[in-house]
Design a protein around this motif. Structure first.
Motif, PDB file in Angstrom:
ATOM      1  N   GLY A 274       1.083   5.429  -3.486  1.00  0.00           N
ATOM      2  CA  GLY A 274       0.106   4.586  -4.157  1.00  0.00           C
ATOM      3  C   GLY A 274       0.545   4.226  -5.564  1.00  0.00           C
ATOM      4  O   GLY A 274       0.345   3.097  -6.029  1.00  0.00           O
TER       5      GLY A 274
ATOM      6  N   PRO B  14      -7.437   8.843 -12.956  1.00  0.00           N
ATOM      7  CA  PRO B  14      -7.244   7.704 -12.054  1.00  0.00           C
ATOM      8  C   PRO B  14      -6.847   6.446 -12.813  1.00  0.00           C
ATOM      9  O   PRO B  14      -6.972   6.377 -14.049  1.00  0.00           O
TER      10      PRO B  14
ATOM     11  N   THR C 115       1.576   0.387  -6.966  1.00  0.00           N
ATOM     12  CA  THR C 115       1.040  -0.145  -8.224  1.00  0.00           C
ATOM     13  C   THR C 115       2.170  -0.597  -9.138  1.00  0.00           C
ATOM     14  O   THR C 115       2.104  -1.675  -9.748  1.00  0.00           O
TER      15      THR C 115
ATOM     16  N   PRO D 200      -3.710   0.933  -3.386  1.00  0.00           N
ATOM     17  CA  PRO D 200      -3.154   2.261  -3.632  1.00  0.00           C
ATOM     18  C   PRO D 200      -4.199   3.341  -3.312  1.00  0.00           C
ATOM     19  O   PRO D 200      -5.358   3.245  -3.707  1.00  0.00           O
ATOM     20  N   TYR D 201      -3.779   4.361  -2.596  1.00  0.00           N
ATOM     21  CA  TYR D 201      -4.637   5.489  -2.263  1.00  0.00           C
ATOM     22  C   TYR D 201      -4.282   6.693  -3.126  1.00  0.00           C
ATOM     23  O   TYR D 201      -3.102   7.001  -3.311  1.00  0.00           O
TER      24      TYR D 201
ATOM     25  N   ARG E 258     -12.403  -0.139  -7.570  1.00  0.00           N
ATOM     26  CA  ARG E 258     -12.053   1.277  -7.519  1.00  0.00           C
ATOM     27  C   ARG E 258     -13.190   2.038  -6.829  1.00  0.00           C
ATOM     28  O   ARG E 258     -14.356   1.861  -7.173  1.00  0.00           O
TER      29      ARG E 258
ATOM     30  N   TYR F 251      -9.967   6.876  -4.219  1.00  0.00           N
ATOM     31  CA  TYR F 251      -9.770   8.261  -4.631  1.00  0.00           C
ATOM     32  C   TYR F 251     -10.763   9.168  -3.912  1.00  0.00           C
ATOM     33  O   TYR F 251     -11.788   8.704  -3.407  1.00  0.00           O
TER      34      TYR F 251
ATOM     35  N   THR G  57       0.841  -1.195   0.000  1.00  0.00           N
ATOM     36  CA  THR G  57       0.000   0.000   0.000  1.00  0.00           C
ATOM     37  C   THR G  57       0.872   1.240   0.000  1.00  0.00           C
ATOM     38  O   THR G  57       2.088   1.187   0.203  1.00  0.00           O
TER      39      THR G  57
ATOM     40  N   LEU H 267      -6.315  -5.596  -6.934  1.00  0.00           N
ATOM     41  CA  LEU H 267      -5.976  -4.185  -6.768  1.00  0.00           C
ATOM     42  C   LEU H 267      -7.213  -3.460  -6.242  1.00  0.00           C
ATOM     43  O   LEU H 267      -8.321  -3.682  -6.739  1.00  0.00           O
TER      44      LEU H 267
ATOM     45  N   SER I 143     -10.543  -6.905  -8.694  1.00  0.00           N
ATOM     46  CA  SER I 143     -10.009  -5.555  -8.488  1.00  0.00           C
ATOM     47  C   SER I 143     -11.155  -4.557  -8.404  1.00  0.00           C
ATOM     48  O   SER I 143     -12.219  -4.760  -9.000  1.00  0.00           O
TER      49      SER I 143
ATOM     50  N   ASN J 110      -2.671   8.568 -12.502  1.00  0.00           N
ATOM     51  CA  ASN J 110      -2.319   7.670 -13.602  1.00  0.00           C
ATOM     52  C   ASN J 110      -2.204   8.509 -14.867  1.00  0.00           C
ATOM     53  O   ASN J 110      -3.108   8.535 -15.701  1.00  0.00           O
TER      54      ASN J 110
ATOM     55  N   PHE K 145      -8.244   0.477  -5.556  1.00  0.00           N
ATOM     56  CA  PHE K 145      -7.889   1.889  -5.636  1.00  0.00           C
ATOM     57  C   PHE K 145      -8.922   2.728  -4.896  1.00  0.00           C
ATOM     58  O   PHE K 145     -10.123   2.503  -5.021  1.00  0.00           O
TER      59      PHE K 145
END
Length: 472
Positions: A174, A396, A178, A193-194, A408, A386, A168, A382, A406, A198, A384
């Motif tokens: 973050g 993102p 990744t 990841p915080y 988000r 945000y 993490t 994963l 995964s 991207n 994520f």
């Protein structure tokens, strides 16, 4: 473009096997033995000291010998700073990095709190003092080299902690988590990841479109732009305050070129920085145009200091700006409404904050698309998180048809401190259950995601390493 990304991805995969050998630690018996003694059997690890820790934990400050260049054994080594918060040999372990310096306090990241585990925290290479004596920025300060650092660390400590591992980090941390997972996908069982940007293709920028409509109150955006324009119109007045402040602090401005240039860039950045760290309710604190200079200057000190780009303030973060200039990318300046007042248009770019003595290779246009492509086509486990008002979430990470198990999440109204605990209750419970499942644990009640740390633990989000400049 898809074919080009595929070729790039394949090329990067081929270099993963050339990292130096990973030290093998003497295995500790899970649930037993002394962690202090066990650490002394990890090759390359030095126990600097053991510091006080809350009940049930032990906290160590460490250094770990890393190759300066994981592809070149002749390039020498450096000592990378670590900390270890030990709970139990059989508990899950979280590999954490802020992407900058390591905190010297026994803080716990949110995933560590959720799983009730151990935490191995790592300083990012080239952040002082974790820097090779013989510097070679172009070859040594890359996202792959940093991922290889984390790989060797996790492999070295796995003999002590044979249970589940998570990775993490927040913001640049973050991103780092990744990238580590992309290059070494089997090292950990899940990655959280915080607020990780991207910036897939640096020339295609979504940040300014985001900033033009961020928040629920158009009046707040208008007020921010008004105080920026007013400050630049009163440049001499604010420049005088900044000059006195800089003299008191011993600041110089050789890297950016002048205090006036630093002030202008800081004024531009203030709009972005406000939405990054302030809350919607803080719109009421924005000074009105024409307000007393001391009041306005104090507001900038809270949001974006007008001396932010002094040499002394920049120095700790030069490795970040270097990486932004050569691999990570960066947002374009949101300054169209200020253009008639600018003396240095185009200066608000990472290159302006890297000393000229450091040579920069050409920008690597393949690095970020490769990461994005891997997340969408091969990413596994994963999660994520945000903030919906955080400008860094304008671009993102995206999940794709190849992403498996995964997720988000966006915290409504959240900023750059967004975390699982701030999500709506049903989403927070789902995210918590996922993290615990990856750690081999059963679901838990909502109290596990409480934002406040247990008694004796500092609040991780109050760590100055996480909130200091630069913006990322």
């Amino acid at each position: 473009m898809r074919g080009l990304l595929t070729v790039c991805s394949a090329v990067l995969v081929t270099v993963l096997t050339v990292a130096g050998p990973v030290p093998a630690a003497k295995a500790a018996e899970p649930g037993g033995g002394d962690i202090g003694e066990a650490l002394r059997h990890v090759p390359g690890l030095t126990v600097v000291d053991e510091a006080p820790a809350p009940d049930g934990y032990r906290f160590f400050r460490l250094t770990f010998t890393q190759p300066a260049d994981h592809r070149d054994p002749d390039a020498g080594t450096f000592e990378q700073r670590f900390t270890l918060l030990h709970k139990d040999f059989s508990a899950p372990t979280v590999a954490y990095t802020s992407g900058y310096n390591v905190s010297a306090a026994p803080n716990r990241s949110e995933p560590t709190r959720i799983v009730g585990g151990n935490q191995l925290s790592m300083e990012y290479r080239y952040f002082t003092p974790s820097r090779p004596r013989q510097e070679n920025w172009a070859d040594q300060l890359t996202i792959w080299q940093a991922a290889a650092d984390e790989h060797r660390a996790v492999q070295a400590f796995r003999a002590l902690y044979p249970g589940k591992w998570l990775a993490t980090g927040g913001s640049k941390g973050g991103m780092t988590a990744t990238y580590f997972r992309r290059f070494f996908p089997h090292d950990v069982d899940g990655t959280i990841p915080y607020v990780a940007p991207n910036d897939v293709i640096d020339e295609i920028d979504s940040y300014n479109r985001f900033l033009s409509r961020v928040g629920d109150d158009p009046g707040c955006r208008t007020a921010l732009k008004a105080i920026q324009r007013d400050t630049l119109k009163r440049r001499d007045e604010f420049g005088g305050l900044a000059t006195a402040d800089a003299a008191k602090k011993g600041y110089t401005f050789t890297t950016v070129g002048s205090l006036d240039k630093s002030l202008e860039i800081a004024v531009i950045d203030a709009y972005f920085a406000f939405w990054q760290y302030q809350k919607q309710s803080d719109c009421a604190t924005v000074p009105k145009a024409g307000a007393p200079a001391a009041e306005v200057y104090a507001w900038f000190e809270k949001v974006e200091s007008l001396t932010t780009y002094a040499d002394q303030a920049l120095a700790p973060y030069v490795p970040y700006y270097y990486q932004a200039a050569v691999q990570l990318g960066s947002p374009e300046a949101y300054d169209g409404y200020l253009r008639d007042l600018l003396r240095y248009p185009g200066a608000d770019v990472p290159e302006s904050f890297v000393p000229k003595s450091i040579e920069r290779p050409p920008f690597d246009h393949f690095a970020m698309p490769d990461i994005d492509f891997w997340v969408r086509t091969q990413g596994r486990r994963l999660l994520f998180v945000y903030g919906s008002n955080d400008p860094w979430g304008a671009e993102p990470f995206r999940l794709g048809p190849g992403s498996r198990d995964s997720y988000r999440y966006f915290v409504p109204g959240g900023n750059h401190g967004a975390n699982v605990a701030q999500l709506p209750p049903d989403e927070a419970a789902a995210a918590t259950a996922t993290i615990r499942r990856w750690a081999g644990l059963p679901p838990a009640g909502p109290e596990v995601t409480a934002r406040s740390a247990p008694a004796g633990f500092p609040d991780f989000d109050a760590d100055p390493i996480m909130t200091a400049r630069p913006r990322l």
